[in-house]
Scaffold this motif. Structure first.
Motif, PDB file in Angstrom:
ATOM      1  N   LYS A 148      -3.627  37.653 -68.769  1.00 16.46           N
ATOM      2  CA  LYS A 148      -4.677  37.559 -68.386  1.00 16.46           C
ATOM      3  C   LYS A 148      -5.805  38.350 -69.431  1.00 16.46           C
ATOM      4  O   LYS A 148      -6.524  38.105 -68.475  1.00 16.46           O
ATOM      5  CB  LYS A 148      -5.292  36.709 -67.476  1.00 16.46           C
ATOM      6  N   GLN A 208     -10.440  32.029 -72.404  1.00 18.67           N
ATOM      7  CA  GLN A 208      -9.750  30.622 -72.175  1.00 18.67           C
ATOM      8  C   GLN A 208     -10.158  29.680 -72.385  1.00 18.67           C
ATOM      9  O   GLN A 208     -11.448  29.289 -72.309  1.00 18.67           O
ATOM     10  CB  GLN A 208      -9.507  30.849 -70.713  1.00 18.67           C
ATOM     11  N   ASN A 243      -4.290  26.466 -70.565  1.00 16.63           N
ATOM     12  CA  ASN A 243      -5.152  26.776 -71.812  1.00 16.63           C
ATOM     13  C   ASN A 243      -4.511  27.571 -72.614  1.00 16.63           C
ATOM     14  O   ASN A 243      -3.455  28.343 -72.710  1.00 16.63           O
ATOM     15  CB  ASN A 243      -6.065  28.257 -71.160  1.00 16.63           C
ATOM     16  N   PRO A 245      -5.513  31.046 -75.911  1.00 14.43           N
ATOM     17  CA  PRO A 245      -6.772  31.674 -75.512  1.00 14.43           C
ATOM     18  C   PRO A 245      -7.560  31.825 -77.432  1.00 14.43           C
ATOM     19  O   PRO A 245      -6.814  31.647 -77.975  1.00 14.43           O
ATOM     20  CB  PRO A 245      -6.040  33.616 -75.941  1.00 14.43           C
ATOM     21  N   PHE A 253      -7.714  39.003 -71.282  1.00 12.50           N
ATOM     22  CA  PHE A 253      -8.659  39.421 -73.017  1.00 12.50           C
ATOM     23  C   PHE A 253      -8.708  40.305 -73.862  1.00 12.50           C
ATOM     24  O   PHE A 253      -8.698  39.903 -75.006  1.00 12.50           O
ATOM     25  CB  PHE A 253      -8.853  37.412 -72.576  1.00 12.50           C
TER      26      PHE A 253
END
Ligand code: ATP
Length: 511
Positions: free
Chosen positions: A165, A194, A87, A89, A167
Motif C-alpha cells: 500500500k 484508494q 480497492n 488505486p 501509494f
C-alpha cells in the motif's frame, strides 16, 4: 486510429446494427459503459451459459448448481474483506481531469514495451529469413534483453507498492516512467488514492430504520455462505464444487473497451472444495481443465495464454488468469484462484456458526480449502465476437461481413428461406420451420432477394440457410448453404435435422 481500435469500433457498430448489443438508455443519450443485450445477444449469452453449465455442472457428478440472491447481509462483505480491501488505486490527470486506474496505466506502459519487442522480432525475422530463430534472438539480443529487464523492474516495483500500500511510490513510478495522460499528453498527476469498488445502498423504508446494503461484487460469497446447506442437502463428499451464474457489480474507476469492463456484469463461477493440503493438485487440475474448455470451441489455441499472478489478492495462495487476445491485446478472460480456507473461516468467525466438513476418509472435521474458477460472461461474449467477426472479399468485387461464431453458440442455427412468396413455397417453408424449431432456434424470412437474405444471415452468424425452391415442391429436397464456406448442397428435408444437429450439438464439442 490503430487497426485494433478500428476493429473494435466495427464490432461495436455491427453489434448495434444486427441486434446483439445496444447502448443502455440510448434515448436519453446512454449511460456510460452500460449495455443492453438485444435479441441475438441474449441468445448468444444464453448459449454460452448453457455451454458452461453443461460442462461444469451436468457433466461433472461432483459439481452442483446454485442461484443465490444478489442482496446479502452486509456482514458478508465485512467477513470477505471486501469492505476493507476491495480497492483500486486511482489517479487523476490535473490537466485533462481524466481519471485512471494507476495499475492499469502501468500495465499499458508494459504492453507498449512488449509490442516493441514483437516489432523487433518481426524486423529481425524479415532480415534473417528462414534462418531466424526467435527464441535465440530474444535471449541474446542486447536491446531486447534491456527491454525485458525494464519490464521486470516495473512489475516488481508495482507488485511491491500495491501489496504494501505504498501509494506515493506508485505515483513516483508513474512519474519516473514519464507516463503521459493519453488525453492531455502531460505528466501532471494527482496523488494516488484508494477507491472501494462496491456499490452501497440502503434497504428499508425509513432513513432511521434503513441498513447498509452492498450490491455483490462477486457471486462467490453466495456460494460460501451456502456451503453447508448445499453439502447437506445434496450429500456431496469432498472434493466437490458449487457453480453459479449471476450478476455482479463493481464501481470501476474507468469502465471501457465496450463490454470488457462494465459496472454491471455477469460471472460464471465455480468454487471447488478440497481437503487442506490438496489444493495445489486441484489448482493444476482446474487450470488445465478450464484451458481445455476454452479450446473445445476451436477459437484458436494461440489466442489464449496463462498469466500467473505475482501480486496475490488477500485471500489467495496461488492465482492465474486465462487471457484472451482481444483487439486491444491479451487481457484477462477468466481467473483461477486458490482461495485457501480464507472465506469459509472468516464467515465462521463473524457469524459464530460452525462451517466445517466431517471427512470420513480421515475421520476428521476441517474447514475445506477452495479452488475458484471465475469467468466473466460478458468477456467471454466479447471473445466470441472478436474471434468471429470477419470481413471477406468475394468474387466480382463483392464483399461480406460474416460472424463465424462456433455453431454451438450461434444465436440462430438455421434460416428458412422460401425462394419466392408464391407457388406453394412459403407453405412448404412453414412446414420445415415447424419441424425444426423444436430442436433449434430458427428464423423464417421471405423478404428481399435470396442473396440479400444470405448476407443478412452471414452478418448474424447463422450457420445454415435452407432454401425452398420449385424443386422442393416436386421432390422434397432443399438447398442447405453453409455460412463459412458458402457451399450449397441439395439434401432431402428429412435429413435436415441430423445435418444441423451434427454441427451444433454440444456433444460434438465437449465429448
Ligand atoms: P480485472 O483485473 O480485469 O479488473 P479482476 O481480476 O478484478 O479483473 P476477478 O475479480 O478475478 O477479476 O473476476 C473474475 C472475472 O470476472 C474476470 O476474469 C472477468 O472475466 C470478470 N470481470 C471482472 N470485472 C469485470 C468487469 N468490470 N466487467 C466485466 N467482467 C468483469
Amino acid at each position: 486510429m490503430t487497426n485494433e481500435n478500428q476493429l473494435l469500433k466495427k464490432i461495436i457498430s455491427h453489434c448495434k446494427e444486427y441486434g446483439y448489443i445496444f447502448p443502455s438508455s440510448e434515448i436519453y443519450d446512454g449511460l456510460s459503459a452500460t449495455y443492453d443485450y438485444g435479441p441475438y445477444g441474449v441468445e448468444l449469452k444464453n448459449n454460452i451459459k448453457q455451454y458452461w453449465w453443461k460442462s461444469m455442472v451436468q457433466l461433472n457428478e461432483n459439481i452442483v448448481g446454485l442461484d443465490s440472491a444478489i442482496f446479502m447481509h452486509s456482514n458478508t462483505w465485512k467477513a470477505s474483506g471486501h469492505v476493507d480491501a476491495f480497492n483500486d488505486p486511482l489517479i487523476d490527470n490535473k490537466d485533462s481531469k481524466k481519471r485512471y486506474r494507476a495499475d492499469i496505466l502501468i500495465d499499458e506502459f508494459i504492453s507498449k514495451i512488449e509490442e516493441k519487442i514483437e516489432k523487433d522480432c518481426t524486423k529481425a525475422s524479415k532480415r534473417y529469413g528462414k534462418t531466424f530463430d526467435k527464441e535465440k534472438f530474444i535471449s541474446t539480443n542486447k536491446r531486447i534483453l534491456e527491454r525485458y529487464k525494464k519490464i521486470k523492474y516495473i512489475q516488481d516495483s508495482i507488485n511491491l507498492f500495491i501489496s504494501t500500500k505504498k501509494f506515493d511510490k506508485i505515483k513516483t513510478l508513474i512519474e519516473e516512467l514519464k507516463i503521459k495522460c493519453p488525453v492531455s499528453g502531460t505528466c501532471n498527476w494527482t496523488d494516488v488514492r484508494q477507491f472501494n469498488l462496491m456499490f452501497k445502498t440502503k434497504v428499508g423504508a425509513t432513513e432511521q430504520g434503513a441498513s447498509d446494503l452492498y450490491l455483490r461484487p462477486e457471486t462467490a460469497q453466495g456460494i460460501f455462505v451456502n456451503f453447508l446447506n448445499v453439502q447437506k442437502t445434496t450429500r456431496m463428499k469432498i472434493p466437490f464444487g458449487i457453480a453459479q451464474i449471476g450478476k455482479a457489480f463493481r464501481n470501476e474507476i474507468i469502465a471501457r473497451q465496450f463490454i470488457f469492463r462494465m459496472r454491471e456484469f455477469e460471472q460464471m463461477e465455480m468454487q471447488f472444495f478440497v481437503q487442506p493440503g490438496s489444493e495445489m493438485k486441484w489448482y493444476e487440475y482446474w487450470k488445465n481443465s478450464r484451458m481445455n474448455w476454452h479450446n473445445s470451441l476451436n477459437m484458436g489455441e494461440k489466442n489464449y495464454r496463462f498469466h500467473e499472478h505475482e501480486n496475490l489478492a488477500h485471500y489467495a495462495n496461488a492465482a492465474l488468469d486465462i487471457e484472451f487476445k482481444y483487439p486491444f491485446g491479451f487481457k484477462e478472460l477468466e481467473g483461477i484462484h486458490s482461495r485457501t480456507d480464507f472465506d469459509l473461516k472468516a464467515h465462521q468467525e463473524l457469524s459464530t456458526k460452525k462451517i466445517q466438513y466431517f471427512d470420513p476418509t480421515i475421520n476428521e472435521s476441517y474447514v475445506p480449502y477452495v479452488i475458484e474458477t471465475s469467468i466473466g460472461l460478458d468477456r467471454m461474449f466479447l471473445s466470441v465476437l472478436c474471434h468471429s467477426f470477419t470481413e471477406e472479399k468475394l468474387l466480382h468485387g463483392e464483399s461480406r461481413v460474416v460472424l463465424k461464431i462456433p455453431p454451438v453458440l450461434a444465436p440462430l442455427k438455421a434460416a428458412i428461406l422460401p425462394l419466392t412468396k408464391k407457388d406453394g413455397m412459403p407453405e412448404k417453408a412453414r412446414e420445415i420451420m415447424a419441424q425444426l424449431q423444436y430442436n433449434f432456434n430458427c428464423v423464417y424470412e421471405e423478404k428481399d432477394s435470396i442473396g440479400k437474405r444470405y448476407r443478412r444471415q452471414d452478418a448474424i452468424g447463422t450457420p445454415f440457410c435452407i432454401t425452398i425452391d420449385h424443386q422442393t415442391i416436386e421432390d422434397n429436397t432443399v438447398t442447405i448453404r453453409e455460412r463459412d464456406s458458402m457451399l450449397q448442397n441439395r439434401i432431402s428435408i428429412e435429413k435436415l435435422n441430423s445435418k444441423i444437429m451434427k454441427a451444433v450439438s454440444i456433444n460434438n464439442y465437449l465429448c
